[in-house]
Structures are given as C-alpha cells and as structure tokens.
Design an enzyme around this catalytic site. Structure first.
Site, short mmCIF file in Angstrom:
data_model
loop_
_atom_site.label_atom_id
_atom_site.label_comp_id
_atom_site.label_asym_id
_atom_site.label_seq_id
_atom_site.Cartn_x
_atom_site.Cartn_y
_atom_site.Cartn_z
CE LYS A 46 12.37 -2.45 -7.19
NZ LYS A 46 11.84 -3.56 -7.86
CE LYS A 76 15.68 -10.94 -7.51
NZ LYS A 76 14.98 -10.42 -8.70
CE LYS A 110 15.51 -3.53 -13.86
NZ LYS A 110 15.26 -4.96 -13.90
P1 ATP Z 1 16.06 -6.39 -10.03
O1 ATP Z 1 16.63 -5.57 -8.92
O2 ATP Z 1 16.96 -7.49 -10.53
O3 ATP Z 1 15.43 -5.57 -11.12
P2 ATP Z 1 13.85 -6.89 -8.29
O4 ATP Z 1 14.43 -7.08 -6.93
O5 ATP Z 1 13.12 -5.62 -8.57
O6 ATP Z 1 14.90 -7.22 -9.41
P3 ATP Z 1 11.99 -8.65 -9.66
O7 ATP Z 1 12.40 -9.99 -10.10
O8 ATP Z 1 11.93 -7.58 -10.70
O9 ATP Z 1 12.89 -8.13 -8.48
O10 ATP Z 1 10.60 -8.71 -8.89
C1 ATP Z 1 9.96 -9.88 -8.42
C2 ATP Z 1 8.72 -9.52 -7.66
O11 ATP Z 1 9.08 -8.86 -6.44
C3 ATP Z 1 7.78 -8.55 -8.38
O12 ATP Z 1 6.44 -8.94 -8.15
C4 ATP Z 1 8.05 -7.23 -7.74
O13 ATP Z 1 6.93 -6.36 -7.79
C5 ATP Z 1 8.36 -7.65 -6.30
N1 ATP Z 1 9.24 -6.70 -5.64
C6 ATP Z 1 10.50 -6.36 -6.02
N2 ATP Z 1 11.05 -5.50 -5.15
C7 ATP Z 1 10.09 -5.27 -4.19
C8 ATP Z 1 10.06 -4.44 -3.02
N3 ATP Z 1 11.09 -3.72 -2.65
N4 ATP Z 1 8.94 -4.44 -2.28
C9 ATP Z 1 7.87 -5.21 -2.63
N5 ATP Z 1 7.84 -6.01 -3.72
C10 ATP Z 1 8.94 -6.03 -4.50
#
Ligand code: ATP
Ligand code: LTN
Length: 335
Positions: free
Chosen positions: A199, A202, A117
C-alpha cells in the site's frame, strides 16, 4: 448538529504524521466532503493516534495544523461539519479506557497493523501501539456514528470496534450504534508506485513510492514516469499487471473515467504516454486544493478559531454519550 437529528452520523479521522499521500486522498479524504450534505459529519485530526509512533514534538504541532488546513482545503466545510483536534476533546481518552476494559488481549494481538508496525519499530513496541484500535473505537462510539469512511486497510479495526460495541451492549444493555464501514469501490487501496504489491504509505522511506498531495506538477509527473510497471506495453486492467492496475485506478479516480474508457483512450499508445497523462491529470486535479491550502496555512488565527469552535461542539456532543456510558457501567454520577 442538534436540529438535524434525522440524518445519520459519520465519523472519520486521519493521523497528522506528514503530508497526506494520494492514497489517503483517494481512499479516504476526498470522499469526506461529498458526504456532508447527506450526513452529519464529524471529522478529526487524530494526534493521539500519531504518538503511537515516535514523533518530534515541533514537527507534530506543525503537522497537526497542516493536516487541519489540508482537510479544509479538501472540502470540509465548517458550516456543515465538525473538524476538531482529537487531543482537545478529553472524552476520547476517557471512553478509550472504558472500552479497553471490554477488549480482549487476543483480539488486539490479531490486528495486522499492530503486527506490521511493531515489526517496523522493534525498539518502540509501546502499549499505545497495541491499544491503538481501542482509541479508534472510542473515537467512533463517542458519537454513536453510523458510518465510517476509510480505506480498506482500516476494515479490520472497524470490525473490532463493532465487536467491542456489541460486547458492551450485551453486558450493559443496548446502547452503542453498530458503525458500518464506508469504503470506496475504486481506490480503497492505492498501491506504492515503487512496489505495487504494497500500500502507498506516508511513512515509506522511498520518496518515489508515493505522491504527496502537496507535490508540484513536475514532481508528480516524475514520480509517475518512474512508477514500476510490467514488461508488457498494453494499457489494460488485468491480473499480474499490478503497476498498471494501480495507475489506472489513480487515473480513474481523478478523471472519473472507467477502465474500459481508459483502455480505449490509450489503445496502441504504450506506457510512457499513459504515465505522463496520469501525472498531468493528478497534478491538475490537485491544483485548486493546493491553492486553497496555501491561503489557509498562512492564517493561523483563522485555523485556531475553526478548531476551537469544533472542539467545543465535539466535546459537548460526546460528553453526553460518555456520561451515559459511565452511568451504565455503575460509576456514581458526578455533579
Ligand atoms: P502511516 O503511514 O503514518 O501509518 P497512512 O498513510 O497509512 O499513515 P493513515 O492516517 O493511517 O495514513 O490513514 C488515513 C486514511 O487514509 C485511512 O482511512 C486509511 O484507510 C486511508 N489510506 C491510507 N493509505 C491508503 C492507501 N494507500 N489507499 C487508500 N486509502 C488509504
Ligand atoms: N486508524 C485510522 C485513523 C483513525 C480513524 C479513527 C479512522 C483514528 N480514529 C476513527 C476512522 C474512524 C487510520 O487511518 N490509520
């Protein structure tokens, strides 16, 4: 929660940084609902974590309510669980300070999410981004949680939370429970549809890379059809077939079919038919949740009642733990 003290306690949180992706859903949120019967569950929309990356204040408020309604639509039941807004419960920030004094600079420097990040936001390498995992440890330890359901990307943060808890216990006497990760066997890391070695996230700038759980059926099917796959034609789970492996994982997660059954179902049919089937299965799976969400988000008064009630219970519960922490470290007891 008091009458069920024999049940183990679960804590998890999600950032209100936009509509949840299918990765968030499959890796984390969809597992939260089914845990409610077996465990005491405490869930939170972690808005204080979200501001480690620059947020527009109007959008953050909307996203927080949206995240709250989405979690309810995904099956969090307030008769069984707590679902609160992190910034409404001041014990999290308080415990975070105490824990930060028991965390080493070197430990935080090794966190891969911080490295990623801070590279993505070189103009805003703020201290909160660096100490983010300490606040996450505080979220978990303020409830003495036993289990933490998360996707695999959060494993390192959870290990740090355990290290912090252990160090505190060694310094001040056994107090914190060691939280265990609870990571699904299938779908713990859903990959980007455009680059299946990364991965699904969002914050991806390419809208075709992720399915959002509020996308309509046509959009979901279009994104699946455009998903990057290899030049083979056989639907088979194998090394080097990252795109197909990812679509099979998604299909398996929403239909409950295992990989062998999926390979048989699409034997001799090629990728186009499979991609179409994945899109339809995902859209059909998400539809009931989307309908519930549409009703909830229109009722701000009800949402307000829900979080107000959970905020108060979360504060009462975590305050007892934080007060004991204050006493253990030698702060004079307040009246
Ligand atoms: P950002 O992109 O804003 O950093 P993010 O999409 O990674 O956010 P978080 O809010 O950080 O989402 O994660 C929420 C939950 O979703 C966490 O438990 C994280 O491990 C899970 N998660 C996020 N992305 C994935 C993915 N691609 N596959 C499986 N689990 C995920
Ligand atoms: N860092 C997590 C969100 C999060 C969390 C938590 C998850 C904040 N506090 C406590 C589990 C337990 C993420 O998903 N990025």
């Amino acid at each position: 929660m008091a009458e069920q003290t024999e049940k183990k306690l679960i804590f998890s949180g999600i950032q209100p940084t936009g509509v949840f992706t299918l990765g968030n859903y499959i890796g984390a949120i969809r597992n939260w609902g089914p845990l409610q019967d077996e465990y005491r569950c405490v869930y939170s929309v972690v808005d204080m974590h979200a501001i480690t990356v620059r947020q527009d204040s109007v959008k953050l408020r909307q996203n927080t309510l949206q995240a709250y309604a989405l979690l309810m639509a995904c099956g969090i039941d307030l008769e069984k669980s707590l679902l609160f807004i992190q910034s409404h419960v001041h014990t999290h920030a308080e415990l975070s300070w105490i824990l930060s004094c028991n965390t080493q600079f070197g430990e935080l420097s090794r966190m891969t999410q911080f490295k990623d990040k801070s590279q993505r936001h070189p103009d805003d390498m703020n201290a909160g981004l660096f100490t983010y995992p300490v606040l996450m440890a505080a979220d978990i330890l303020a409830y003495n949680a036993d289990l933490v359901p998360v996707g695999v990307d959060q494993k390192q943060h959870l290990e740090l939370a355990r290290d912090i808890a252990q160090r505190f216990n060694q310094r001040y006497g056994d107090f914190f429970t060691m939280p265990e990760p609870y990571i699904p066997l299938v779908g713990a890391k859903v990959m980007s549809l455009q680059d299946p070695t990364k991965k699904m996230s969002k914050s991806d700038t390419n809208p075709n890379a992720c399915i959002l759980i509020l996308d309509d059926k046509d959009t979901i099917i279009r994104k699946c059809k455009r998903a990057v796959t290899d030049s083979d034609t056989v639907v088979r789970y194998a090394e080097g077939k990252d795109g197909i492996n990812n679509l099979m994982t998604i299909y398996s997660s929403v239909t409950g079919k295992d990989f062998d059954a999926i390979e048989r179902e699409f034997d001799g049919q090629g990728y186009d038919t499979f991609k179409m089937a994945v899109g339809e299965a995902v859209a059909d799976h998400l539809r009931p949740m989307q309908e519930t969400y549409a009703k909830l988000i229109g009722d701000k008064k009800y949402l307000n009642e829900c979080y107000t009630q959970s905020d108060a219970k979360a504060l009462a519960y975590s305050s007892k733990i934080v007060q004991k922490v204050y006493h253990k470290i030698g702060f004079v007891d307040a009246r």
